[in-house]
Every structure is written in structure tokens, then in C-alpha cells.
Design a protein around this motif. Structure first.
Motif, PDB file in Angstrom:
ATOM      1  N   LYS A  74      23.442  57.620 -90.984  1.00  0.00           N
ATOM      2  CA  LYS A  74      22.864  58.891 -91.400  1.00  0.00           C
ATOM      3  C   LYS A  74      23.836  60.071 -91.283  1.00  0.00           C
ATOM      4  CE  LYS A  74      19.738  61.899 -92.424  1.00  0.00           C
ATOM      5  NZ  LYS A  74      20.584  63.039 -92.143  1.00  0.00           N
ATOM      6  N   ARG A  75      25.019  59.837 -90.780  1.00  0.00           N
ATOM      7  CA  ARG A  75      25.897  60.954 -90.458  1.00  0.00           C
ATOM      8  C   ARG A  75      26.426  61.652 -91.695  1.00  0.00           C
ATOM      9  NH1 ARG A  75      29.071  58.331 -85.195  1.00  0.00           N
ATOM     10  NH2 ARG A  75      27.152  57.879 -84.039  1.00  0.00           N
ATOM     11  N   THR A  76      26.589  60.951 -92.791  1.00  0.00           N
ATOM     12  CA  THR A  76      26.961  61.579 -94.056  1.00  0.00           C
ATOM     13  C   THR A  76      26.069  61.018 -95.154  1.00  0.00           C
ATOM     14  OG1 THR A  76      28.629  59.917 -94.656  1.00  0.00           O
ATOM     15  CG2 THR A  76      29.364  61.793 -93.314  1.00  0.00           C
ATOM     16  N   LEU A  77      25.969  61.768 -96.243  1.00  0.00           N
ATOM     17  CA  LEU A  77      25.180  61.305 -97.373  1.00  0.00           C
ATOM     18  C   LEU A  77      25.761  60.037 -97.966  1.00  0.00           C
ATOM     19  CD1 LEU A  77      22.864  61.789 -99.360  1.00  0.00           C
ATOM     20  CD2 LEU A  77      24.421  63.214-100.702  1.00  0.00           C
ATOM     21  N   ALA A  78      27.081  59.924 -97.979  1.00  0.00           N
ATOM     22  CA  ALA A  78      27.716  58.725 -98.521  1.00  0.00           C
ATOM     23  C   ALA A  78      27.323  57.489 -97.722  1.00  0.00           C
ATOM     24  CB  ALA A  78      29.241  58.890 -98.525  1.00  0.00           C
ATOM     25  N   GLN A  79      27.358  57.587 -96.397  1.00  0.00           N
ATOM     26  CA  GLN A  79      26.963  56.444 -95.565  1.00  0.00           C
ATOM     27  C   GLN A  79      25.496  56.074 -95.780  1.00  0.00           C
ATOM     28  OE1 GLN A  79      27.897  57.409 -91.508  1.00  0.00           O
ATOM     29  NE2 GLN A  79      30.108  57.368 -91.828  1.00  0.00           N
ATOM     30  N   SER A  80      24.645  57.071 -95.910  1.00  0.00           N
ATOM     31  CA  SER A  80      23.222  56.808 -96.110  1.00  0.00           C
ATOM     32  C   SER A  80      22.972  56.073 -97.420  1.00  0.00           C
ATOM     33  CB  SER A  80      22.440  58.120 -96.094  1.00  0.00           C
ATOM     34  OG  SER A  80      22.567  58.768 -94.850  1.00  0.00           O
ATOM     35  N   LEU A  81      23.590  56.571 -98.497  1.00  0.00           N
ATOM     36  CA  LEU A  81      23.352  55.947 -99.800  1.00  0.00           C
ATOM     37  C   LEU A  81      23.951  54.555 -99.881  1.00  0.00           C
ATOM     38  CD1 LEU A  81      23.837  58.972-102.232  1.00  0.00           C
ATOM     39  CD2 LEU A  81      21.714  57.946-101.406  1.00  0.00           C
ATOM     40  N   ALA A  83      24.289  52.544 -97.369  1.00  0.00           N
ATOM     41  CA  ALA A  83      23.397  51.703 -96.571  1.00  0.00           C
ATOM     42  C   ALA A  83      22.144  51.332 -97.358  1.00  0.00           C
ATOM     43  CB  ALA A  83      23.012  52.425 -95.275  1.00  0.00           C
ATOM     44  N   LEU A  84      21.558  52.292 -98.072  1.00  0.00           N
ATOM     45  CA  LEU A  84      20.374  52.005 -98.877  1.00  0.00           C
ATOM     46  C   LEU A  84      20.703  51.048-100.023  1.00  0.00           C
ATOM     47  CD1 LEU A  84      18.663  55.520 -99.103  1.00  0.00           C
ATOM     48  CD2 LEU A  84      18.028  53.578 -97.659  1.00  0.00           C
ATOM     49  N   PHE A  85      21.869  51.216-100.631  1.00  0.00           N
ATOM     50  CA  PHE A  85      22.275  50.292-101.698  1.00  0.00           C
ATOM     51  C   PHE A  85      22.424  48.874-101.162  1.00  0.00           C
ATOM     52  CE2 PHE A  85      25.872  48.057-103.691  1.00  0.00           C
ATOM     53  CZ  PHE A  85      25.353  47.868-104.965  1.00  0.00           C
ATOM     54  N   THR A  86      23.104  48.732-100.034  1.00  0.00           N
ATOM     55  CA  THR A  86      23.314  47.411 -99.458  1.00  0.00           C
ATOM     56  C   THR A  86      21.993  46.758 -99.055  1.00  0.00           C
ATOM     57  OG1 THR A  86      25.468  48.140 -98.611  1.00  0.00           O
ATOM     58  CG2 THR A  86      24.531  46.142 -97.657  1.00  0.00           C
ATOM     59  N   CYS A  87      21.100  47.531 -98.438  1.00  0.00           N
ATOM     60  CA  CYS A  87      19.839  46.975 -97.951  1.00  0.00           C
ATOM     61  C   CYS A  87      18.912  46.593 -99.097  1.00  0.00           C
ATOM     62  CB  CYS A  87      19.150  47.972 -97.026  1.00  0.00           C
ATOM     63  SG  CYS A  87      20.036  48.260 -95.478  1.00  0.00           S
ATOM     64  N   CYS A 120      16.439  49.385 -91.619  1.00  0.00           N
ATOM     65  CA  CYS A 120      17.433  50.410 -91.975  1.00  0.00           C
ATOM     66  C   CYS A 120      16.888  51.322 -93.066  1.00  0.00           C
ATOM     67  CB  CYS A 120      18.726  49.734 -92.429  1.00  0.00           C
ATOM     68  SG  CYS A 120      20.086  50.863 -92.746  1.00  0.00           S
ATOM     69  N   ILE A 121      16.208  50.743 -94.067  1.00  0.00           N
ATOM     70  CA  ILE A 121      15.597  51.545 -95.124  1.00  0.00           C
ATOM     71  C   ILE A 121      14.560  52.499 -94.533  1.00  0.00           C
ATOM     72  CG2 ILE A 121      13.984  51.399 -97.065  1.00  0.00           C
ATOM     73  CD1 ILE A 121      15.508  48.912 -97.988  1.00  0.00           C
ATOM     74  N   ASP A 122      13.757  52.003 -93.605  1.00  0.00           N
ATOM     75  CA  ASP A 122      12.696  52.810 -93.006  1.00  0.00           C
ATOM     76  C   ASP A 122      13.267  54.057 -92.351  1.00  0.00           C
ATOM     77  OD1 ASP A 122      10.213  53.571 -92.220  1.00  0.00           O
ATOM     78  OD2 ASP A 122       9.973  52.075 -90.651  1.00  0.00           O
ATOM     79  N   THR A 123      14.333  53.895 -91.575  1.00  0.00           N
ATOM     80  CA  THR A 123      14.914  55.035 -90.871  1.00  0.00           C
ATOM     81  C   THR A 123      15.651  55.972 -91.815  1.00  0.00           C
ATOM     82  OG1 THR A 123      15.151  53.738 -88.837  1.00  0.00           O
ATOM     83  CG2 THR A 123      16.509  55.709 -89.043  1.00  0.00           C
ATOM     84  N   VAL A 124      16.506  55.438 -92.661  1.00  0.00           N
ATOM     85  CA  VAL A 124      17.376  56.284 -93.483  1.00  0.00           C
ATOM     86  C   VAL A 124      16.582  57.058 -94.523  1.00  0.00           C
ATOM     87  CG1 VAL A 124      19.281  56.259 -95.138  1.00  0.00           C
ATOM     88  CG2 VAL A 124      19.393  54.817 -93.101  1.00  0.00           C
TER      89      VAL A 124
END
Length: 513
Positions: A74-81, A83-87, A120-124
Motif C-alpha cells: 500500500k505504500r505507493t499506488l504502483a505497488q497497490s495496483l 498487487a491487485l493485478f497479480t492477485c 491481499c485484495i480485501d486490504t488493498v
């Protein structure tokens, strides 16, 4: 501009990322409900009986683990997106791989991967919507959780035409009375209407014949779900491209603002200024993973109410989300047990009725949350849960009360999580770890209370199921009262008391206007 117009303006301004987060939660719902109706076919596919329960346990345990560690991305928008793509892509792969899992251990490992992705999806996704809309997040969180219910309703409908009703056992299998009774009870505890008593000789099913069709027809259902879910990671990838976060895409100058966006930009600044930072470098110190939250040095000077608000809010969701999971799992078992002794087909409607009214409640809560503040909604929800549980306990032998109570309980439980999340983040002014702590508390409750109710159900009988519902509801109400108390004691609380706020989703700025 009125608050309704401002909300619509915010939605237009953030339409694509908002739709993307909603679609990712559809993947979450699609993956959370398919195990129920497909249990018999998966049991035949993996040649297992009682060991299939480990599939449920591995999914729930890893879902909790994924919720805890989801804040790392969650620290950057890039990491969040990313993570969501991978999950979301992992969920499609899980659907595609399940039909080839011929061993229960392999299936449990695959479902563990799905649980990690779902957690991970739930949190992010929750964190991103809270960060994006802050005081106005309640409405958008209601829609987010509606998509969970929509996906949870859709996956059983996809699987139903492909379910096998025939026994997958060889004809010469011998009956063992004790193992048959134990297995039948376990199947009812899992709440599956498609399972009937069959003579199982061992915990491992020998020699399943290929012509029985188990695992073959159900494969089409999983592949259909994989294809339906595939546009979700593609949507996340497109958002990554639009936000210039793909390394292969050159950085370009930002597009000119539309008239609506320009009007929003000229308004007095609110708490959205942080979102103007570049998404590649934007930090999110307010929402980190659970371990980082516990280690932050600036917590040393925080008042005790800061920690008490986190704990009591998490305990409310521990009870309500745990109650939701336990009720959906065991209401079928309660209905087929004495004294009700309903038929399996009739009792099978109860879990579907429960999830259906949860979805309906989440849909209805979307417009309601724009008129009623989150604190009021949570209060109505927890009071409704207590009253409904007491009515079910007072009329344990009435089938009509069971069906009506199941529907009403689903309505009251449906919007508790998004409303409480919006309320808690508002109390802490989006400077705590509320999202991570609340998601983790809900996950722990959903896993542990199901195990507790299952143990009591077997040890004390079916009536303990209703007693547990009343206890959990009363504890949720008690913890919510404590949350209100700590809110009033918190030095950073809003200048407008809870009971004096207008019945509207108007933020403090809109109220002051």
C-alpha cells in the motif's frame, strides 16, 4: 455545489480507478463462494472424503494471512495496483488449475494461494478507496462490498448446471455405519444442499470410475469462472498503463482537466491534497501493514483512546463478520437437525437466502449511506442483529421465523463492515491503521468463530447455534458502545458530536457550509 453533486463529481474524477477496485472485489466474491456447491464433485475428483475440510481451512487461514500482509503493497499506488493485478490474475489461474487437481493436498495448496490473493485484495482495495475518498468513502465502500455479494451469488449459479448428483463410488463399496454417519454430519456442517448420505468405505475413495463424470463436467464451470474473471486483471493492467506505471510506457504530460474537474480544483482544498502527488512516489503512511503499524515510533505519544478505537472497532467486526461466516455455514445444518428436521432441498435454500439478502442489503445501503452517517448505520445494524438473533432464539421450532430471520439477519449484517470502516477512519482522521486492523480483525473472527460454532454444534447440539448468535450479537453491540465512548474521549474527535450530526453523508466541510 451540494454534497450529492460533489460526490458525483468525485466519482467522475476517479471513475476508472473506482470501477477497477469494484471489479477486483467481484473477483473476491467469485472466489469465496464456489467451494460450497462444488464440494461433492471436488471430493470425488480428489478421491477424498473427510480430508476435503482442509481445503476450507487452508483458504480461510491464508485469507487471514493475506489480509495481514496486504498493507505491505500500500505504500505507493504502483505497488497497490501491481498487487491487485497479480492477485486477480492468480484467481483466474486458480479457477483454471482446480479441474486438474487430483490430490486433496494439491487442491488445498491451490486454495491457499487463492486465500492469499483474496486477503491481499480485501486490504488493498479497501485502503485505496478510503485514501481516495476519505470522508466521502462510505457510499463507495458500500458499492465495493456489494460486488462481493454479487460475485458470491454468481459463482454458485455458474456451477449449478455442471454439478453431479450421481455417486462417484464403485458399485461394490461396502458400508461402514460409523464412518457414514460421521461423513454425513461433516457434509451437513459444511452446509451443502447437494450432498446426500452415501456409503463411504474409507476416508480415501478408491477406484473412481471415469464414466461417472465427476470432475469432468464441473471443469467447465471452473473454466467459465476463469474466463469471466479474466477481464479484471486486464482492467487493472489498463489502469496501470493509464497512470503511466508500466515501465514500457513512456512518461507523458498529463491531459488537460475537464470542466468538472477544473471546477473541483478551484474549490477550497480538502483532505485530498495528498493525492496530487505523483503516484509513483506517493507514500501512504496512514495505512501500512499490521506489523509496520505496530512498530511506528510516533505511536509513543498517542493517547490511549487511539489504540482503544482500533481495538474496539476490530472487535465489532470480529463478532459481526465471524457471525456472518458461521451463520452461512451452519444454518443448513441447524435446519436439517432435530427438532426442525427439514428436507435437504428446503434447507438448502437457507444459505442462498442469507447471501441473497446480504447482497440486497449492500445494494440498498448505497443510497441510504448518502443520507445517513456511518455511525448511525452501524448502530442500526448491530441493534438489528441482536433483536433478530433473540427472535430466532425465542422461536427455535418455527420454520417461518427461521426463513424470515435468516433474510433479516443478512440485511443487517450486510453493510456493517463498510459503514464501520468509514466511521473509524473518520474518527482517526485517516492517520491510523484502521483499515488494516479492521480487515485483520474481521478475518480472524470469520475463521475462529466458525471453528468455535462447529465445535459447540457437535458437542452441545443444534440449539447452541442460536445461542452463539445471540452471544456474538450482544458482544458486537457492547463493543460498539465502547467504541462510541472512546470516540467521545478521543482528543482528535470531530467538533460535531455524533448525535448532533445531520442524518446525511455530508462531510464536516459540507455541514459547515
Amino acid at each position: 455545489m451540494g454534497c450529492d453533486g460533489r460526490l458525483s463529481g468525485l466519482l467522475r474524477r476517479n471513475l476508472q480507478p473506482t470501477l477497477t477496485y469494484w471489479s477486483v472485489f467481484f473477483s473476491f466474491g467469485l472466489c469465496i463462494a464456489f467451494l460450497g456447491p462444488t464440494l461433492l464433485d471436488l471430493r470425488c475428483q480428489t478421491h477424498s472424503s473427510l480430508q476435503i475440510s482442509w481445503v476450507f481451512f487452508s483458504q480461510q487461514l491464508c485469507l487471514l494471512l493475506g489480509s495481514v500482509i496486504g498493507g505491505v503493497f500500500k505504500r505507493t499506488l504502483a505497488q497497490s495496483l501491481w498487487a491487485l493485478f497479480t492477485c486477480s490474475l492468480a484467481i483466474s489461474l486458480v479457477f483454471a488449475v482446480i479441474p486438474v487437481c487430483s490430490d486433496v493436498k494439491v487442491l488445498a495448496s491451490v486454495m491457499a494461494l487463492a486465500g492469499l490473493a483474496m486477503g491481499c485484495i480485501d486490504t488493498v482495495a479497501n485502503m485505496q478507496l478510503v485514501r481516495m475518498y476519505q470522508k466521502d468513502a462510505a457510499v463507495f465502500l458500500q458499492v465495493l462490498h456489494f460486488f462481493v455479494g454479487f460475485g458470491a451469488l454468481l459463482s454458485p449459479l455458474i456451477a449449478d448446471p455442471f454439478l453431479s448428483e450421481a455417486s462417484c463410488l464403485p458399485a461394490n463399496s461396502t458400508a461402514n455405519a460409523s464412518s457414514r454417519s460421521l461423513l454425513f454430519h461433516a457434509s451437513r456442517v459444511l452446509g451443502q444442499p447437494h450432498i446426500t448420505a452415501r456409503p463411504w468405505s474409507n476416508q480415501t475413495l478408491p477406484g473412481v470410475s471415469p464414466q461417472d463424470g465427476a470432475g469432468t463436467r464441473i471443469s467447465y464451470a471452473f473454466w467459465i469462472m476463469a474466463l469471466i474473471n479474466l477481464p479484471v486483471p486486464m482492467a487493472v493492467l489498463y489502469l496501470l498503463s493509464k497512470e503511466r506505471l508500466l515501465t514500457c510506457c513512456p512518461q507523458r504530460r498529463p491531459l488537460l482537466l475537464s470542466a468538472d474537474e477544473l471546477a473541483l480544483e478551484t474549490q477550497p482544498p480538502e483532505k485530498e491534497d495528498a493525492s496530487s502527488l505523483s503516484p509513483n512516489i506517493q507514500p501512504h503512511p496512514a495505512h501500512e501493514d499490521l506489523f509496520s503499524c505496530c512498530q511506528r515510533k510516533n505511536f509513543k505519544g498517542a493517547p490511549y483512546s487511539f489504540f482503544a478505537i482500533h481495538i474496539t472497532a476490530a472487535l465489532v467486526l470480529f463478532m459481526t463478520d465471524g457471525m456472518m461466516g458461521a451463520y452461512s455455514t451452519f444454518v443448513y445444518s441447524y435446519a436439517v437437525e432435530k427438532p426442525l428436521s427439514l428436507g435437504h432441498k428446503v434447507a438448502g435454500y437457507l444459505p442462498s437466502l442469507f447471501w441473497g439478502f446480504i447482497t440486497l442489503g449492500q445494494l440498498v445501503s448505497i443510497p441510504i449511506s448518502s443520507k445517513v452517517n456511518p455511525a448511525t448505520m452501524v448502530f442500526i445494524n448491530v441493534v438489528g442483529v441482536v433483536v433478530t438473533s433473540l427472535v430466532l432464539l425465542a422461536f427455535p421450532y418455527n420454520v417461518i421465523f427461521l426463513f424470515v430471520g435468516t433474510a433479516i439477519l443478512g440485511l443487517f449484517l450486510s453493510s456493517t463492515f463498510p459503514s464501520l470502516l468509514a466511521y473509524t477512519e473518520d474518527i482517526l482522521q485517516y492517520k491510523g491503521c484502521a483499515t488494516t486492523v479492521l480487515v485483520t480483525g474481521a478475518g480472524v473472527g470469520e475463521m475462529s468463530l466458525q471453528m468455535l460454532v462447529g465445535w459447540l454444534f457437535q458437542a452441545q447440539g443444534s440449539y447452541s447455534f442460536l445461542v452463539c448468535g445471540v452471544i456474538f450479537g450482544c458482544l458486537a453491540f457492547t463493543f460498539y458502545i465502547l467504541l462510541l465512548f472512546f470516540h467521545r474521549m478521543h482528543p482528535g474527535r470531530s467538533s460535531v458530536p455524533i448525535q448532533d450530526k445531520p442524518l446525511g453523508m455530508e462531510s464536516l466541510e459540507c455541514y459547515q457550509r
